[in-house]
Design a protein around this motif. Sequence first.
Motif, PDB file in Angstrom:
ATOM      1  N   HIS A   2       1.002  -1.547   0.069  1.00 53.00           N
ATOM      2  CA  HIS A   2      -0.050  -0.613   0.277  1.00 53.00           C
ATOM      3  C   HIS A   2       1.070   2.002   0.344  1.00 53.00           C
ATOM      4  CE1 HIS A   2       0.920  -0.477   4.057  1.00 53.00           C
ATOM      5  NE2 HIS A   2       0.663   0.276   4.656  1.00 53.00           N
ATOM      6  N   GLY A   9      -0.861   9.877  -2.548  1.00 54.41           N
ATOM      7  CA  GLY A   9      -1.653  10.972  -1.212  1.00 54.41           C
ATOM      8  C   GLY A   9      -0.742  11.628  -0.803  1.00 54.41           C
ATOM      9  N   LEU A  10       0.447  11.274  -0.392  1.00 58.21           N
ATOM     10  CA  LEU A  10       1.585  11.970  -0.070  1.00 58.21           C
ATOM     11  C   LEU A  10       1.944  12.995  -1.499  1.00 58.21           C
ATOM     12  CD1 LEU A  10       3.840  13.148   1.113  1.00 58.21           C
ATOM     13  CD2 LEU A  10       5.531  11.138   0.114  1.00 58.21           C
ATOM     14  N   GLU A  13      -1.145  15.469  -1.374  1.00 56.62           N
ATOM     15  CA  GLU A  13      -0.966  17.305  -1.187  1.00 56.62           C
ATOM     16  C   GLU A  13       0.140  17.863  -1.219  1.00 56.62           C
ATOM     17  OE1 GLU A  13      -3.497  17.126   1.238  1.00 56.62           O
ATOM     18  OE2 GLU A  13      -2.042  17.960   2.576  1.00 56.62           O
ATOM     19  N   LEU A 105       2.478   9.768  10.278  1.00 58.37           N
ATOM     20  CA  LEU A 105       2.251   9.250   8.594  1.00 58.37           C
ATOM     21  C   LEU A 105       2.224  10.305   8.252  1.00 58.37           C
ATOM     22  CD1 LEU A 105       2.533   6.935   6.326  1.00 58.37           C
ATOM     23  CD2 LEU A 105      -0.183   6.732   6.727  1.00 58.37           C
ATOM     24  N   LEU A 106       2.904  11.803   8.039  1.00 56.84           N
ATOM     25  CA  LEU A 106       2.596  13.257   7.655  1.00 56.84           C
ATOM     26  C   LEU A 106       4.010  13.534   7.250  1.00 56.84           C
ATOM     27  CD1 LEU A 106       2.495  14.742  11.755  1.00 56.84           C
ATOM     28  CD2 LEU A 106       0.970  14.512  10.145  1.00 56.84           C
ATOM     29  N   LEU A 107       2.820  14.918   6.107  1.00 58.64           N
ATOM     30  CA  LEU A 107       3.800  14.884   5.109  1.00 58.64           C
ATOM     31  C   LEU A 107       4.163  16.334   6.359  1.00 58.64           C
ATOM     32  CD1 LEU A 107       4.800  16.488   3.215  1.00 58.64           C
ATOM     33  CD2 LEU A 107       2.805  17.404   2.225  1.00 58.64           C
TER      34      LEU A 107
ATOM     35  N   ASN B  31      -1.477  15.099   7.325  1.00 64.40           N
ATOM     36  CA  ASN B  31      -1.681  14.030   7.116  1.00 64.40           C
ATOM     37  C   ASN B  31      -1.194  13.140   5.961  1.00 64.40           C
ATOM     38  OD1 ASN B  31      -2.717  10.829   7.118  1.00 64.40           O
ATOM     39  ND2 ASN B  31      -2.468  11.066   9.085  1.00 64.40           N
ATOM     40  N   LEU B  32      -0.508  12.005   5.326  1.00 67.13           N
ATOM     41  CA  LEU B  32      -0.340  11.545   3.450  1.00 67.13           C
ATOM     42  C   LEU B  32      -1.670  11.553   3.219  1.00 67.13           C
ATOM     43  CD1 LEU B  32       2.878   9.944   3.784  1.00 67.13           C
ATOM     44  CD2 LEU B  32       2.624  12.196   3.426  1.00 67.13           C
ATOM     45  N   LEU B  33      -2.496  10.943   4.627  1.00 67.26           N
ATOM     46  CA  LEU B  33      -3.634   9.815   3.970  1.00 67.26           C
ATOM     47  C   LEU B  33      -4.555  11.112   4.078  1.00 67.26           C
ATOM     48  CD1 LEU B  33      -3.531   6.412   4.974  1.00 67.26           C
ATOM     49  CD2 LEU B  33      -3.209   7.548   2.646  1.00 67.26           C
ATOM     50  N   SER B  34      -4.720  12.600   3.721  1.00 64.20           N
ATOM     51  CA  SER B  34      -6.085  13.631   4.465  1.00 64.20           C
ATOM     52  C   SER B  34      -7.344  13.429   3.420  1.00 64.20           C
ATOM     53  CB  SER B  34      -5.199  14.377   4.266  1.00 64.20           C
ATOM     54  OG  SER B  34      -4.830  14.897   2.579  1.00 64.20           O
ATOM     55  N   CYS B 114      -4.550  -4.139  -2.764  1.00 60.13           N
ATOM     56  CA  CYS B 114      -3.956  -5.120  -1.373  1.00 60.13           C
ATOM     57  C   CYS B 114      -5.164  -4.789  -0.195  1.00 60.13           C
ATOM     58  CB  CYS B 114      -2.829  -5.245  -1.206  1.00 60.13           C
ATOM     59  SG  CYS B 114      -1.990  -3.434  -0.683  1.00 60.13           S
ATOM     60  N   HIS B 115      -6.068  -3.638  -0.268  1.00 57.65           N
ATOM     61  CA  HIS B 115      -7.059  -3.048   0.075  1.00 57.65           C
ATOM     62  C   HIS B 115      -8.036  -2.142  -0.333  1.00 57.65           C
ATOM     63  CE1 HIS B 115      -4.366  -0.171  -0.625  1.00 57.65           C
ATOM     64  NE2 HIS B 115      -5.346   1.116  -1.117  1.00 57.65           N
ATOM     65  N   CYS B 146      -2.032  -4.401   4.461  1.00 56.77           N
ATOM     66  CA  CYS B 146      -2.209  -2.743   4.440  1.00 56.77           C
ATOM     67  C   CYS B 146      -4.328  -2.425   4.996  1.00 56.77           C
ATOM     68  CB  CYS B 146      -2.738  -3.131   2.330  1.00 56.77           C
ATOM     69  SG  CYS B 146      -1.179  -3.730   2.069  1.00 56.77           S
ATOM     70  N   SER B 149      -4.242   0.874   7.641  1.00 61.39           N
ATOM     71  CA  SER B 149      -4.007   2.523   6.490  1.00 61.39           C
ATOM     72  C   SER B 149      -4.895   3.073   6.345  1.00 61.39           C
ATOM     73  CB  SER B 149      -2.152   2.168   6.226  1.00 61.39           C
ATOM     74  OG  SER B 149      -1.446   1.518   7.048  1.00 61.39           O
ATOM     75  N   PHE B 150      -5.724   2.613   6.509  1.00 59.74           N
ATOM     76  CA  PHE B 150      -6.754   3.342   5.415  1.00 59.74           C
ATOM     77  C   PHE B 150      -8.640   3.188   6.869  1.00 59.74           C
ATOM     78  CE2 PHE B 150      -3.928   2.010   2.336  1.00 59.74           C
ATOM     79  CZ  PHE B 150      -3.416   2.684   1.317  1.00 59.74           C
ATOM     80  N   VAL B 175       0.649  -3.517  13.813  1.00 54.06           N
ATOM     81  CA  VAL B 175      -0.675  -2.132  13.480  1.00 54.06           C
ATOM     82  C   VAL B 175      -1.780  -3.067  12.997  1.00 54.06           C
ATOM     83  CG1 VAL B 175      -0.750  -0.511  10.938  1.00 54.06           C
ATOM     84  CG2 VAL B 175       1.827  -1.572  11.917  1.00 54.06           C
TER      85      VAL B 175
END
Lengths: 120, 261
Positions: A2, A9-10, A13, A105-107, B31-34, B114-115, B146, B149-150, B175
Motif C-alpha cells: 500500500h 496521497g503524499l 498533498e 504518517l505526516l507530510l 496527514n499523508l492520507l488526508s 491489497c486494501h 494494508c 492504514s485506510f 499495526v
Amino acid sequence: MHELAVCQGLIGEVERVAALNGASEVTSVTVLIGPLSGVEIDLLQNAFPIARAGSVASEAELVVETGDIRVQCTGCGAQGPAAPNKLICSACGDWRVRVVSGDELLLKSVELSRAPASAN
Amino acid sequence: MCGTCGCSTTPDSLERLPKEEATETVSVLSNLLSKNNHAAAHNREHLDRAGVLCINLMSSPGAGKTALLEATIDALAGRYRIGVIEGDLETENDAERIRAKGVPAVQISTGTACHLDAHMVHRALHDLTLGDLDILFIENVGNLVCPASFDLGHHLNVTLLSTTEGDDKPAKYPVMFRSTDLMLLTKGDLLAVLDDFQPERAEAALRNLANAAPCLTVSSRDADSLAPWLNWLDARVADLKQGAPLNPVMQPDGALMHAAE
C-alpha cells in the motif's frame, strides 16, 4: 504494497501545498514516518519516483524522517520507549499505555521554488 | 567591494539583483492520507445521518469472514436489516453467498489493490439504500497488513484471528491488531483438536499492543457460540442510536501532538 497508494496521497498533498504557495517546482519533500504507521520506508522510497511522475514534484527528492516509539503509562505515569509489538510501560510493565509518538504518517515540509515572475 | 573576487557588488546590490528563482521551505504537517480521510469522514457522515452502524471486518484470507457474516445474518434475521460491502481482488463469489441469504451485497473488485479505501466504499454506498439498513458490514480484502492504514468511513474495526493460525498473530501484525475494536477468535470449534492455539496467549499478545479491545471466541458452525458477538453488536447499535461518537482506531494522536509542537 500500500506504499504506492500512500505515495499517491503524499503527491496529492504536495501538489495542494505547491499550488497554495505559487510554486513552479518542488525540489524536496520531507515526511515523518513512525515505526507504527504501517508504512515501510524502503518501499515508500521505491514508490516515490512512480507517484511523482508528471507532477509539480517530478524531480523532487524524498527525505524520510523517522522517530522512536514512546508510550505514556496511564497507571504509573512514566514515559518511555517501546517496541512495535510490545507497547507496554518500560517502568512498571502495564499494557494500559497511550502511544505518544511512533505512529506518524505526516507530510512535514516541502521545499519549493517559485518562477522568476512570481518572486519578489 | 565583494570580498571574494574584488568586484564592486555589495550585499545590498546582491539583494536587488533579479533572482532566477527563490527556494523556500514550507512547513506543512498534514496527514499523508488526508484525501482518503476526508472521503472517509464524508462516508461516516452519511452513515451517521442514516443511523447505520458500519463495521469493517479484517483478517487474513480464509479466517472465516464470509462464514461469520452468513451465520450473523441468519442469527439477526428479523431483528436488524443488514447490508454488506464485499472487497476482493476478483470474483463476485462472496457477494453471491451473502445475496443467497436475502441480504443486499455490493462487490468491490480491487484488481490488484491489497486494501479498500474510502473512495471505493463511497462508490459502493451509492449502490445501497442506507435508509433500508441498520447494520452495514464491510468485508475488507483478506490481508493483515494494508487495510489497517485506510479509514473507510466505518465506525468500528473487528479483526478475526482463526484458531488455525498462530496465537501470536497480534505480535506479528501489530499495526493491524493495534487498530481493532474487537478481536474475534474464529473457528472456535477446532480448539478441541488444536493443542497449539491458546486463546489466552492470543489475548496477551493483543494487550501487549496496549489494546483493551474485548476478545471473544466464536464458531460460525455453532449458533450458540455467537451470543457474545451478537451482544457486542447490540450494544454498538444502541451506542450509535444514543449518539455516542463511534470512530475506528485509525489515525494516531501522535500526529496531532507533533503538529502542536
